[in-house]
Design a protein around this motif. Structure first.
Motif, PDB file in Angstrom:
ATOM      1  N   UNK A  12      33.661  12.697 -11.536  1.00 14.15           N
ATOM      2  CA  UNK A  12      32.637  13.076 -12.517  1.00 14.15           C
ATOM      3  C   UNK A  12      31.255  12.638 -12.028  1.00 14.15           C
ATOM      4  N   UNK A  13      31.162  11.397 -11.566  1.00 15.93           N
ATOM      5  CA  UNK A  13      29.894  10.889 -11.042  1.00 15.93           C
ATOM      6  C   UNK A  13      29.446  11.690  -9.817  1.00 15.93           C
ATOM      7  N   UNK A  14      30.422  12.093  -8.989  1.00 16.45           N
ATOM      8  CA  UNK A  14      30.096  12.910  -7.821  1.00 16.45           C
ATOM      9  C   UNK A  14      29.560  14.271  -8.265  1.00 16.45           C
ATOM     10  N   UNK A  15      30.138  14.842  -9.301  1.00 21.74           N
ATOM     11  CA  UNK A  15      29.638  16.117  -9.835  1.00 21.74           C
ATOM     12  C   UNK A  15      28.186  15.996 -10.262  1.00 21.74           C
ATOM     13  N   UNK A  16      27.845  14.891 -10.913  1.00 25.98           N
ATOM     14  CA  UNK A  16      26.458  14.672 -11.327  1.00 25.98           C
ATOM     15  C   UNK A  16      25.542  14.555 -10.109  1.00 25.98           C
ATOM     16  N   UNK A  17      26.014  13.888  -9.067  1.00 28.00           N
ATOM     17  CA  UNK A  17      25.254  13.767  -7.821  1.00 28.00           C
ATOM     18  C   UNK A  17      25.033  15.138  -7.189  1.00 28.00           C
ATOM     19  N   UNK A  18      26.068  15.973  -7.221  1.00 25.61           N
ATOM     20  CA  UNK A  18      25.988  17.321  -6.651  1.00 25.61           C
ATOM     21  C   UNK A  18      25.017  18.188  -7.462  1.00 25.61           C
TER      22      UNK A  18
END
Length: 118
Positions: A12-18
């Protein structure tokens, strides 16, 4: 955000970063690869989320395998962006976090396969 485990939180955090990277790429007029990265990068977490509601062990394995493949695809796009110098954005954090997701998801898939075969 529900407490569905560390891989859910990391994806989820990676999605926000992307999403943040996508916005920066759009601002620099990069419209093609930005969409590819947005699609594959956010798909990782979406499939991890679906796996949390899997109907069977086989369904769980399938969703996690898709997540692993999407993470590998995202890593490809990130490396391509970095090597091509298409945009002037440093991608160290994105690449490191994506590599971590690849390792975690690959481990989950391998462990799940072993458990299903025993």
């Amino acid at each position: 955000m529900n407490n569905k485990g560390p891989v859910y939180k990391k994806s989820f955090e990676f999605s926000l970063l992307i999403i943040t990277l996508y916005k920066a790429m759009i601002a620099k007029n990069e419209f093609v690869i930005s969409k590819q990265i947005l699609r594959s990068g956010t798909s990782i977490g979406a499939n991890v989320n679906e796996a949390s509601a899997a109907e069977s062990k086989k369904d769980f394995l399938h969703k996690m395998a898709i997540s692993s493949k999407e993470a590998r695809e995202t890593l490809y796009w990130l490396h391509l962006l970095e090597e091509s110098e298409l945009i002037d954005i440093k991608l160290y954090d994105e690449i490191q976090k994506c590599k971590e997701l690849v390792r975690i998801l690959t481990s989950i898939v391998k462990t799940s396969k072993l458990k299903m075969n025993t």
